[in-house]
Design a protein around this motif. Structure first.
Motif, mmCIF file in Angstrom:
data_model
loop_
_atom_site.group_PDB
_atom_site.id
_atom_site.type_symbol
_atom_site.label_atom_id
_atom_site.label_comp_id
_atom_site.label_asym_id
_atom_site.label_seq_id
_atom_site.Cartn_x
_atom_site.Cartn_y
_atom_site.Cartn_z
ATOM 1 N N ALA A 35 -104.803 -61.172 55.147
ATOM 2 C CA ALA A 35 -103.686 -62.062 54.811
ATOM 3 C C ALA A 35 -102.391 -61.276 54.652
ATOM 4 O O ALA A 35 -101.316 -61.748 55.051
ATOM 5 N N VAL A 36 -102.463 -60.089 54.072
ATOM 6 C CA VAL A 36 -101.279 -59.242 53.914
ATOM 7 C C VAL A 36 -100.788 -58.766 55.278
ATOM 8 O O VAL A 36 -99.578 -58.766 55.561
ATOM 9 N N ILE A 37 -101.729 -58.355 56.149
ATOM 10 C CA ILE A 37 -101.352 -57.873 57.478
ATOM 11 C C ILE A 37 -100.709 -58.988 58.293
ATOM 12 O O ILE A 37 -99.689 -58.790 58.962
ATOM 13 N N LEU A 38 -101.294 -60.182 58.232
ATOM 14 C CA LEU A 38 -100.780 -61.306 59.003
ATOM 15 C C LEU A 38 -99.444 -61.809 58.468
ATOM 16 O O LEU A 38 -98.604 -62.286 59.231
ATOM 17 N N GLY A 41 -95.280 -57.031 56.023
ATOM 18 C CA GLY A 41 -95.146 -56.134 54.889
ATOM 19 C C GLY A 41 -94.213 -56.625 53.799
ATOM 20 O O GLY A 41 -94.360 -56.243 52.633
ATOM 21 N N ASP A 42 -93.221 -57.466 54.153
ATOM 22 C CA ASP A 42 -92.257 -57.919 53.159
ATOM 23 C C ASP A 42 -92.529 -59.344 52.685
ATOM 24 O O ASP A 42 -91.648 -59.995 52.110
ATOM 25 N N ALA A 43 -93.733 -59.845 52.921
ATOM 26 C CA ALA A 43 -94.055 -61.224 52.530
ATOM 27 C C ALA A 43 -94.206 -61.327 51.015
ATOM 28 O O ALA A 43 -94.620 -60.379 50.332
ATOM 29 N N SER A 44 -93.855 -62.484 50.488
ATOM 30 C CA SER A 44 -93.997 -62.730 49.054
ATOM 31 C C SER A 44 -95.442 -63.070 48.728
ATOM 32 O O SER A 44 -96.260 -63.344 49.610
ATOM 33 N N ASP A 45 -95.761 -63.069 47.429
ATOM 34 C CA ASP A 45 -97.110 -63.427 47.000
ATOM 35 C C ASP A 45 -97.456 -64.853 47.414
ATOM 36 O O ASP A 45 -98.603 -65.144 47.783
ATOM 37 N N GLU A 46 -96.440 -65.730 47.374
ATOM 38 C CA GLU A 46 -96.682 -67.119 47.769
ATOM 39 C C GLU A 46 -96.995 -67.210 49.275
ATOM 40 O O GLU A 46 -97.861 -67.970 49.694
#
Length: 317
Positions: A35-38, A41-46
């Motif tokens: 989920a983090v990779i998809l 790198g700058d995605a929020s927790d939401e």
């Protein structure tokens, strides 16, 4: 025979079920959250949580496993995380490349094993035996990727006889296609053939020392006649057994070669999917490899009666 085939089929099915659990669990043990990779790198927790929900990664593991298996039963391998496309659409184009690689490697491995093993057995404890056995040990001891690099440097870079990578389907261009296959076939065939040759040598030596072969020789039969009529069929039974078990090694070698030769096959797809934590694609490819190995072992057991009709398989009719 019917009971034997049914029992082996059920055992193969059970093996596939256990393998599916192992494959599913293995993917979850690889470090890294898909989920983090998809999400980037700058995605929020939401955003990461939304991605996890979108791909069903927020479900309990037993639920994820059941949904995956239920899809396979329906003929649905799932949707690729990274490509956002059906896994089957990613796998289908890679199958011809892998089939060409493995089928040619298997045929060459059988030829190499027979030449090295039978040739050494016919002249035991002589110069020919020592040379062929030493050559087989050298080829067997060399890592597949190292052997591939040596062949690339010599035949591709120095002599410029053959392409050093890529795949062209021989059905599209026979000349260019076969030239792209020669180096991978040589590496895979020599590596596996050398491994099998020691079992061929041992099986031929044991058969050559049996009473019925001694009798055939005493009656004046030539070496070629004795081997073709009395040795070959009996000696091949244990060799076929070893070949079935060694098939997993061949598949593993094919994956390595696909990476070295930039081969667009199942192995390359699996490696790229592992890097992207693309669970559905990796699980599907691994299950195909396991299924191929299980089917090979099933056919190996069945082939005993074809090689030697005198063999009565336990549980057979």
């Amino acid at each position: 025979m019917a009971r034997f085939l049914l029992r082996r089929a059920l055992q193969s099915l059970l093996t596939l079920m256990v393998a599916s659990v192992a494959v599913f669990a293995l993917m979850r043990l690889i470090p890294g959250d898909p989920a983090v990779i998809l999400s980037g790198g700058d995605a929020s927790d939401e955003g990461i949580a939304a991605t996890r929900t979108k791909f069903g990664l927020d479900q309990p593991l037993p639920v994820q496993y059941w949904l995956w298996v239920a899809g396979i039963i329906r003929g649905d391998l799932g949707t690729s995380f990274s490509a956002q496309a059906p896994v089957s659409s990613l796998i289908e184009p890679t199958i011809p490349a892998t089939l060409w690689l493995v089928s040619g490697g298997v045929l060459l491995a059988v030829v190499v094993a027979l030449l090295l093993g039978a040739g050494a057995a016919v002249s035991p404890r002589r110069g020919v035996d020592a040379f062929l056995t030493g050559l087989a040990s050298l080829l067997y001891g060399a890592p597949v990727f190292w052997l591939a690099l040596i062949f690339i440097l010599f035949f591709g870079v120095q002599l410029k006889w053959l392409p050093v990578g890529g795949f062209v389907n021989p059905a599209d261009d026979p000349a260019l296609g076969l030239s792209s296959l020669i180096l991978p076939w040589l590496v895979l065939g020599l590596a596996m053939g050398a491994s099998l040759s020691k079992f061929v040598r041992a099986a031929f030596l044991e058969t050559l020392e049996s009473d019925h072969v001694r009798l055939a020789r005493a009656k004046g039969g030539s070496t070629l006649q004795v081997i073709s009529k009395h040795v070959f069929r009996n000696a091949m039974v244990p060799v076929v057994t070893v070949f079935g078990v060694s098939f997993a090694t061949l598949l593993g070698g094919a994956v390595v070669l696909e990476a070295v030769f930039t081969w667009p096959g199942l192995g390359s797809l699996m490696i790229n999917s592992v890097n992207n934590r693309d669970y559905p694609t990796v699980q599907a490819v691994l299950l195909i490899y396991v299924g191929t190995f299980v089917m090979t072992n099933f056919l190996t057991d069945v082939s005993y009666s074809l090689i030697d009709p005198r063999i009565r398989l336990s549980g057979g009719a």
